[in-house]
Design a protein around this motif. Sequence first.
Motif, mmCIF file in Angstrom:
data_model
loop_
_atom_site.group_PDB
_atom_site.id
_atom_site.type_symbol
_atom_site.label_atom_id
_atom_site.label_comp_id
_atom_site.label_asym_id
_atom_site.label_seq_id
_atom_site.Cartn_x
_atom_site.Cartn_y
_atom_site.Cartn_z
ATOM 1 N N ILE A 8 -16.789 19.490 -35.940
ATOM 2 C CA ILE A 8 -18.107 17.846 -35.678
ATOM 3 C C ILE A 8 -17.754 16.835 -36.208
ATOM 4 C CG2 ILE A 8 -19.967 18.205 -34.451
ATOM 5 C CD1 ILE A 8 -18.943 20.439 -33.297
ATOM 6 N N GLY A 9 -17.499 16.464 -35.552
ATOM 7 C CA GLY A 9 -17.326 14.668 -35.851
ATOM 8 C C GLY A 9 -18.504 13.940 -35.398
ATOM 9 N N SER A 10 -18.286 12.586 -35.831
ATOM 10 C CA SER A 10 -20.061 11.780 -34.807
ATOM 11 C C SER A 10 -19.428 11.294 -33.906
ATOM 12 C CB SER A 10 -19.212 10.479 -35.948
ATOM 13 O OG SER A 10 -18.597 9.756 -36.115
ATOM 14 N N THR A 11 -17.916 11.452 -32.993
ATOM 15 C CA THR A 11 -17.376 10.730 -32.130
ATOM 16 C C THR A 11 -16.536 11.960 -31.658
ATOM 17 O OG1 THR A 11 -15.870 9.516 -32.633
ATOM 18 C CG2 THR A 11 -17.430 8.685 -32.448
ATOM 19 N N ALA A 12 -15.502 12.896 -32.105
ATOM 20 C CA ALA A 12 -15.152 13.669 -31.827
ATOM 21 C C ALA A 12 -14.896 14.837 -32.164
ATOM 22 C CB ALA A 12 -13.545 13.622 -31.314
ATOM 23 N N SER A 13 -15.531 15.717 -31.420
ATOM 24 C CA SER A 13 -15.187 16.961 -31.768
ATOM 25 C C SER A 13 -13.876 18.300 -31.573
ATOM 26 C CB SER A 13 -16.788 17.942 -31.247
ATOM 27 O OG SER A 13 -17.588 17.305 -32.199
ATOM 28 N N LYS A 14 -13.574 18.571 -32.631
ATOM 29 C CA LYS A 14 -12.482 19.997 -32.708
ATOM 30 C C LYS A 14 -12.373 21.259 -33.173
ATOM 31 C CE LYS A 14 -11.938 16.223 -35.486
ATOM 32 N NZ LYS A 14 -13.211 15.216 -35.661
ATOM 33 N N ALA A 15 -11.923 21.926 -32.250
ATOM 34 C CA ALA A 15 -11.535 23.677 -32.764
ATOM 35 C C ALA A 15 -9.368 23.824 -33.086
ATOM 36 C CB ALA A 15 -12.030 23.978 -31.568
ATOM 37 N N ALA A 16 -9.259 24.967 -34.108
ATOM 38 C CA ALA A 16 -8.258 25.824 -34.366
ATOM 39 C C ALA A 16 -8.711 27.475 -34.820
ATOM 40 C CB ALA A 16 -7.971 24.796 -35.426
ATOM 41 N N VAL A 17 -7.351 27.348 -34.332
ATOM 42 C CA VAL A 17 -7.344 29.434 -34.330
ATOM 43 C C VAL A 17 -6.083 29.206 -34.841
ATOM 44 C CG1 VAL A 17 -8.315 31.382 -33.210
ATOM 45 C CG2 VAL A 17 -9.040 29.095 -32.048
ATOM 46 N N LEU A 18 -6.509 30.390 -36.042
ATOM 47 C CA LEU A 18 -5.089 30.794 -36.871
ATOM 48 C C LEU A 18 -5.047 32.180 -36.102
ATOM 49 C CD1 LEU A 18 -5.293 28.991 -39.866
ATOM 50 C CD2 LEU A 18 -3.619 28.299 -37.669
ATOM 51 N N LYS A 19 -3.682 32.846 -35.920
ATOM 52 C CA LYS A 19 -3.041 33.752 -35.940
ATOM 53 C C LYS A 19 -2.222 34.518 -37.349
ATOM 54 C CE LYS A 19 -2.387 37.791 -33.886
ATOM 55 N NZ LYS A 19 -1.428 38.460 -31.727
ATOM 56 N N ASP A 20 -2.906 35.024 -37.960
ATOM 57 C CA ASP A 20 -1.917 35.167 -39.277
ATOM 58 C C ASP A 20 -1.073 34.101 -39.793
ATOM 59 O OD1 ASP A 20 -2.287 37.943 -38.979
ATOM 60 O OD2 ASP A 20 -0.548 38.193 -36.767
ATOM 61 N N GLY A 21 -2.099 32.603 -39.914
ATOM 62 C CA GLY A 21 -1.370 32.356 -40.297
ATOM 63 C C GLY A 21 0.024 30.445 -39.364
ATOM 64 N N SER A 22 -0.710 30.968 -38.140
ATOM 65 C CA SER A 22 0.238 29.870 -37.851
ATOM 66 C C SER A 22 -1.058 29.917 -36.147
ATOM 67 C CB SER A 22 1.208 30.865 -36.882
ATOM 68 O OG SER A 22 2.120 30.948 -37.762
ATOM 69 N N PRO A 23 -1.090 28.271 -35.852
ATOM 70 C CA PRO A 23 -2.018 28.295 -35.323
ATOM 71 C C PRO A 23 -1.935 28.315 -34.138
ATOM 72 C CG PRO A 23 -1.090 26.606 -36.542
ATOM 73 C CD PRO A 23 -0.309 27.379 -36.481
ATOM 74 N N ILE A 24 -2.615 28.479 -33.460
ATOM 75 C CA ILE A 24 -2.555 29.584 -31.628
ATOM 76 C C ILE A 24 -3.064 29.078 -30.663
ATOM 77 C CG2 ILE A 24 -1.443 31.752 -32.572
ATOM 78 C CD1 ILE A 24 -4.721 32.399 -31.187
ATOM 79 N N ALA A 25 -4.155 27.719 -31.078
ATOM 80 C CA ALA A 25 -4.999 26.993 -30.338
ATOM 81 C C ALA A 25 -5.655 25.778 -30.715
ATOM 82 C CB ALA A 25 -6.124 27.922 -29.383
ATOM 83 N N GLN A 26 -5.535 24.402 -30.654
ATOM 84 C CA GLN A 26 -5.786 23.599 -30.943
ATOM 85 C C GLN A 26 -6.519 22.639 -29.867
ATOM 86 O OE1 GLN A 26 -3.207 21.963 -34.229
ATOM 87 N NE2 GLN A 26 -2.827 22.941 -33.693
ATOM 88 N N VAL A 27 -8.347 22.515 -29.946
ATOM 89 C CA VAL A 27 -8.848 21.757 -29.113
ATOM 90 C C VAL A 27 -9.788 20.510 -29.058
ATOM 91 C CG1 VAL A 27 -8.364 23.400 -27.145
ATOM 92 C CG2 VAL A 27 -10.498 22.891 -28.312
ATOM 93 N N VAL A 28 -9.612 19.214 -28.674
ATOM 94 C CA VAL A 28 -10.436 18.573 -28.949
ATOM 95 C C VAL A 28 -11.258 18.119 -28.082
ATOM 96 C CG1 VAL A 28 -10.414 15.961 -29.285
ATOM 97 C CG2 VAL A 28 -8.678 16.948 -30.098
ATOM 98 N N GLY A 29 -12.944 16.991 -27.924
ATOM 99 C CA GLY A 29 -13.195 16.652 -27.079
ATOM 100 C C GLY A 29 -14.243 16.042 -27.701
ATOM 101 N N ALA A 30 -15.684 14.861 -27.173
ATOM 102 C CA ALA A 30 -16.498 14.615 -27.432
ATOM 103 C C ALA A 30 -17.431 15.615 -27.728
ATOM 104 C CB ALA A 30 -16.824 13.663 -25.833
#
Length: 272
Positions: A8-30
């Motif tokens: 949760i940043g001051s201007t943008a918020s982000k989330a990432a999901v890993l499965k067994d150490g590999s990214p399976i989802a990454q998203v950015v929003g305000a």
Amino acid sequence: MITAGVDIGSTASKAAVLKDGSPIAQVVGASTTNPKRTAQEIFERALSEAGVAREEVACVVGTGYGRTQVPFANQNVSEITCHGRGAHFLQPAVRTVIDIGGQDTKVILIDGQGNLMDFVMNDKCAAGTGRFLEAMARSMEIPLDAFEEQYLGSGDPSVISNMCSVFAESEVINLVNDGVPLASIVKGLIQSLASRVASIARRLGLEPQVTMTGGVAKSGAVRDALARKLGVPLVGFGTQDPQLVGALGAAIVAADYARGCPPAGFGPAAGG
């Protein structure tokens, strides 16, 4: 094992999901004025993209400016640590991470495992941050993404003598009113920002290789100017969005916590 990071940043918020150490989802929003709700929404988006249910996530780490406002997180960890871990995951040879976010600038030294060794940051002033660039774009009445084209335009850079957002804005307005080409003003602004960030980096000392993270890292103009001021190339992340490095690092840290992680507590009450 599935883990997640919510930044949760001051201007943008982000989330990432890993499965067994590999990214399976990454998203950015305000980011919004309600960080708890923002955290819930950005996390739900990441889970939907990953095709994962909440109860499948072993551990969630919150990070960033609003890390304590991620109500469902099992742990909250400084973005300094998370950017280091994320950068190492993407580029293991990196030892210096320059994170330029919406409201502060950090220079981070990491070891060969991505662990934090030392850092320095500028958190007292908007100078050299994403907010500074946004304010200058408003002063010139051009979109921020137009800076790239202007930076590559002809003409010498204008001298911007003050990096304080308030005084620099007055300088920019005066330059515009004097008929100075926008390309010259933008070049001056970008070079002034790069000089300030380079000065912060030199206080800590640079260890090769050097990379840049955060939303401002998406600006080719800033990357070019900073590399020139530092006198070293900046390592990139290929197709990976540098704005997501902190969330990715948080998900990696979450994997470290997972075995001893307390119950996730993904209930309505936990969502705030």
